[in-house]
Design a protein around this motif. Structure first.
Motif, mmCIF file in Angstrom:
data_model
loop_
_atom_site.group_PDB
_atom_site.id
_atom_site.type_symbol
_atom_site.label_atom_id
_atom_site.label_comp_id
_atom_site.label_asym_id
_atom_site.label_seq_id
_atom_site.Cartn_x
_atom_site.Cartn_y
_atom_site.Cartn_z
ATOM 1 N N LEU A 224 -28.568 -10.922 35.204
ATOM 2 C CA LEU A 224 -29.258 -12.167 34.926
ATOM 3 C C LEU A 224 -30.338 -13.108 35.264
ATOM 4 N N PRO B 84 -26.145 -11.109 25.011
ATOM 5 C CA PRO B 84 -25.769 -11.156 26.560
ATOM 6 C C PRO B 84 -24.395 -11.578 27.209
ATOM 7 N N ILE C 245 -34.084 -10.555 26.798
ATOM 8 C CA ILE C 245 -33.106 -9.271 27.156
ATOM 9 C C ILE C 245 -33.915 -8.603 25.583
ATOM 10 N N LYS D 257 -31.676 -16.607 27.371
ATOM 11 C CA LYS D 257 -31.619 -15.455 27.411
ATOM 12 C C LYS D 257 -31.033 -13.803 26.207
ATOM 13 N N ARG D 258 -30.923 -14.474 25.395
ATOM 14 C CA ARG D 258 -30.989 -13.289 24.306
ATOM 15 C C ARG D 258 -32.709 -12.917 24.061
#
Length: 232
Positions: free
Chosen positions: A157, A231, A80, A76-77
């Protein structure tokens, strides 16, 4: 004769306007549905499957939906950081990025950059073709605002990570993690997550060329910045 022509043009304009409104209502209905129900496929996935089956009628996609909690926080990090560093701050469109992309396109004389955010990419993947044109970009913007109006950043997301392309016929974080590293999406390590995020602009190319120097450089960049991302 002129009066009849004017009436005909008026009716044609009214019908065209009604058709546009109906299309937007269709898009919005699907956005509402997908805010609660996980998409089983996307326009982009269907187009890719059709392309693969032209070469092999038995071809299929590798795709498995997993809930948000079963996707590594590292991925997720990393995604992004790689695709949309201001994802949690903007309302779907990063106008500064679009302005820069517009300037680059003017220099090149063609649409080569879009300044797309994660939400814009999701709008395109869910509904649209890979065509590069200002008309398609305009529709993408409309759908983007629909998505942002209905869905939380977390849901946006979650869907994006589950439908993004990570190789030829490989869609979603789960299939991507197993294809590239032999682990489920929940167990991706930071370096693995950075590499997967770095693949997103050209997933098929990097799938076929895993030793690419460009991929290594981009992976290192993502790894350096992903730790600062929080996130949703």
């Amino acid at each position: 004769m002129l009066r009849l022509t004017g009436l005909a043009l008026g009716w044609a304009a009214a019908l065209a306007f009604a058709a546009v409104l109906a299309l937007q209502a269709w898009y919005f209905g699907h956005v509402l549905w997908w805010s609660q129900v996980d998409p089983a496929s996307t326009a982009f996935m269907r187009a890719e499957l059709a392309r693969l089956r032209q070469e092999n009628p038995k071809a299929d996609l590798r795709f498995e939906w997993v809930p948000y909690e079963r996707i590594s926080a590292h991925l997720k990090r990393a995604v992004i950081a790689a695709e949309d560093a201001r994802f949690t701050e903007h309302e779907g469109v990063d106008w500064d990025a679009i302005e820069k992309a517009w300037e680059r396109n003017l220099v090149r004389g063609r649409v080569s950059h879009g300044g797309s955010t994660i939400t814009m990419q999701l709008a395109k993947n869910l509904f649209l073709s890979g065509e590069r044109s200002y008309l398609r970009k305009g529709q993408e913007l409309v759908i983007t605002y629909m998505i942002e109006a209905v869905m939380s950043k977390r849901r946006i997301l979650e869907i994006y990570l589950n439908v993004a392309e990570w190789g030829t016929g490989v869609f979603g974080a789960e299939a991507g993690a197993r294809h590239h590293f032999g682990v489920p999406a929940a167990r991706l390590a930071p370096g693995q997550a950075a590499r997967m995020a770095a693949m997103l602009p050209r997933p098929r190319y990097y799938d076929a060329n895993p030793g690419s120097a460009a991929l290594a450089r981009r992976s290192a960049f993502v790894a350096r910045w992903m730790g600062s991302i929080d996130p949703p």
